[in-house]
Design an enzyme around this catalytic site. Structure first.
Site, PDB file in Angstrom:
ATOM      1  N   SER A 129       0.824  -1.446  -0.003  1.00  0.00           N
ATOM      2  CA  SER A 129       0.024   0.164  -0.112  1.00  0.00           C
ATOM      3  C   SER A 129       0.730   1.350  -0.071  1.00  0.00           C
ATOM      4  O   SER A 129       0.484   2.110   0.815  1.00  0.00           O
ATOM      5  CB  SER A 129      -0.841   0.093   1.102  1.00  0.00           C
ATOM      6  N   SER A 130       1.754   1.150  -0.872  1.00  0.00           N
ATOM      7  CA  SER A 130       2.592   2.696  -1.058  1.00  0.00           C
ATOM      8  C   SER A 130       1.703   3.603  -1.576  1.00  0.00           C
ATOM      9  O   SER A 130       1.818   4.772  -1.210  1.00  0.00           O
ATOM     10  CB  SER A 130       3.822   2.345  -1.583  1.00  0.00           C
ATOM     11  N   ASP A 175      -6.958  -0.195   2.654  1.00  0.00           N
ATOM     12  CA  ASP A 175      -5.772   0.145   2.754  1.00  0.00           C
ATOM     13  C   ASP A 175      -5.623   1.382   3.078  1.00  0.00           C
ATOM     14  O   ASP A 175      -5.017   2.016   4.075  1.00  0.00           O
ATOM     15  CB  ASP A 175      -5.120   0.271   1.216  1.00  0.00           C
TER      16      ASP A 175
HETATM   17  C1  GLA Z   1      -5.906  -4.182  -2.689  1.00  0.00           C
HETATM   18  C2  GLA Z   1      -7.078  -3.208  -2.397  1.00  0.00           C
HETATM   19  C3  GLA Z   1      -7.771  -3.415  -1.270  1.00  0.00           C
HETATM   20  C4  GLA Z   1      -8.393  -4.996  -1.264  1.00  0.00           C
HETATM   21  C5  GLA Z   1      -7.022  -5.734  -1.419  1.00  0.00           C
HETATM   22  C6  GLA Z   1      -7.436  -7.223  -1.402  1.00  0.00           C
HETATM   23  O1  GLA Z   1      -4.867  -3.803  -1.714  1.00  0.00           O
HETATM   24  O2  GLA Z   1      -6.400  -1.910  -2.390  1.00  0.00           O
HETATM   25  O3  GLA Z   1      -8.919  -2.598  -1.478  1.00  0.00           O
HETATM   26  O4  GLA Z   1      -9.467  -5.200  -1.854  1.00  0.00           O
HETATM   27  O5  GLA Z   1      -6.290  -5.459  -2.615  1.00  0.00           O
HETATM   28  O6  GLA Z   1      -7.787  -7.808  -0.204  1.00  0.00           O
END
Ligand code: GLA
Length: 386
Positions: A129-130, A175
């Protein structure tokens, strides 16, 4: 002082020939369990990690936003904080920030101009999640500097809207929400149907080990959106609002009306919601045997039903599982098609996990995994006493 705070304030002085006024931070995240459930109104159990994005800021008297990205060779992107905000065609990183700015303007709020320098240590493109952290740190800064008074959940929703509408990624809320609302030494059990969350304390003898498979995550966006479509189709066929409102019994009664992959995708989401709630209980009561079983179950379901793992990732999970057995858990984490594996391991086994990965993974895959020992950390905010 944290090395990155020093780096970002120093780069600011060099870039703008003045000192920055404030520094903000937003963390990356790792999801312990609950994958592809967020956009189905289900449960997720992520924690924020001690890898993050840092932003040094100087306020301007006009409405120009002027950003320098240290980690992208000092690239620079500039725009006026007024609608419409055009996309930056050359620098995709800047569109996350432009999208956030646009969301404030769409809400009839007018952020002041700012000089900005950004840096961080979240591995990019690894599924930690950068990009959410980049949006969240900027939104947190704008909210604080302009005293807009958004709640944590409102900020997360604004960042999600920026990614959905401006960047064009149809992601869920996990995220952004964990990056805003993470708590030190805790994971959050988030109920994505109403965005409420419960902090779940992390056992203090457990380590969060993140292993980056280094499998490149090409075309992830389109595969993600396809999975999401299948889930929506399944919910439609069962005539429920979202897969959150379905159970296995209902699914089996509609099996004949579904294409095989649709049935499988829905089965993953329905069973993953159950595993995630159970895992939160197991984590809270230090029940590692159950955690182990649930994380293994989650991985198998992502591999066979949701079909988002890769052979390299499956192998990494196998290696780590053979060290941990029922003393800890391991599974792929994040959107899938590469990226990282997360393990919850007793501290005493941490080094054994690292050795096993380093000894076995390169030989079979030709890849060298990158291992991050992480600590569950707090969410985004202003850095006091920089
Ligand atoms: C990505 C998306 C999240 C989530 C995940 C899977 O990180 O940004 O919202 O759906 O995939 O769990």
């Amino acid at each position: 002082m944290h090395r990155l705070i020093q780096k970002v304030t120093q780069s600011f002085s060099e870039s703008f020939n003045k000192d920055s006024e404030v520094v903000f931070h937003a963390p990356g995240r790792v999801n312990l369990i609950g994958e592809h459930t967020d956009y189905n109104n289900g449960f997720v159990l992520p924690c924020a990690i001690d890898r993050g994005t840092y932003m040094a800021i100087g306020i301007r008297s006009d409405n120009l936003i002027n950003v320098v990205a240290v980690d992208n060779n000092g690239q620079n992107s500039q725009w006026q904080s007024v609608l419409p905000i055009e996309k930056d065609k050359d620098q995709s990183w800047a569109n996350y920030l432009r999208g956030v700015n646009e969301q404030f303007l769409k809400r009839k709020l007018e952020p002041m101009g700012m000089d900005v320098v950004v840096t961080g240590n979240i591995p990019q493109g690894a599924g930690l999640s950068s990009s959410a952290a980049l949006c969240v740190v900027f939104a947190t800064a704008i909210n604080s500097i302009n005293r807009f008074d958004f709640s944590p959940t409102e900020l997360a929703l604004l960042c999600q809207a920026a990614e959905n509408e401006y960047v064009g990624c149809n992601c869920g809320i996990m995220d952004q929400l964990i990056s805003v609302a993470g708590q030190e030494n805790h994971a959050l059990l988030i109920d994505c149907s109403n965005l409420s969350y419960k902090p779940i304390e992390m056992p203090n003898d457990m380590q969060v080990i993140i292993v980056d498979s280094k499998v490149s995550r090409g075309l992830v966006g389109s595969k993600y959106n396809k999975r999401r479509k299948r889930c929506e189709q399944a919910a439609n066929i069962m005539q429920v609002n979202s897969l959150r409102d379905a159970d296995l019994d209902l699914l089996h009664r509609h099996k004949d009306k579904m294409e095989v992959p649709t049935f499988h995708r829905a089965r993953h989401v329905i069973t993953e919601n159950l595993r995630t709630q159970e895992a939160a209980l197991a984590l809270r009561s230090n029940d590692y045997g159950s955690l182990s079983r649930l994380m293994r179950g989650s991985h198998v379901s992502m591999r066979d039903d949701f079909e988002i793992t890769t052979s390299e990732i499956d192998y990494l999970v196998e290696i780590i599982d053979s060290v941990l057995h029922d003393r800890g858990g391991v599974r792929m984490t994040g959107g899938g098609f590469g990226g990282c594996v997360v393990a919850l391991a007793p501290s005493a086994l941490g080094q054994l996990v690292v050795d096993a990965v380093n000894n076995l993974y390169p030989e079979k895959t030709g890849l060298i995994a990158e291992i991050h020992m992480c600590i569950a950390s707090s969410g985004a905010g202003k850095i006091e006493n920089k």
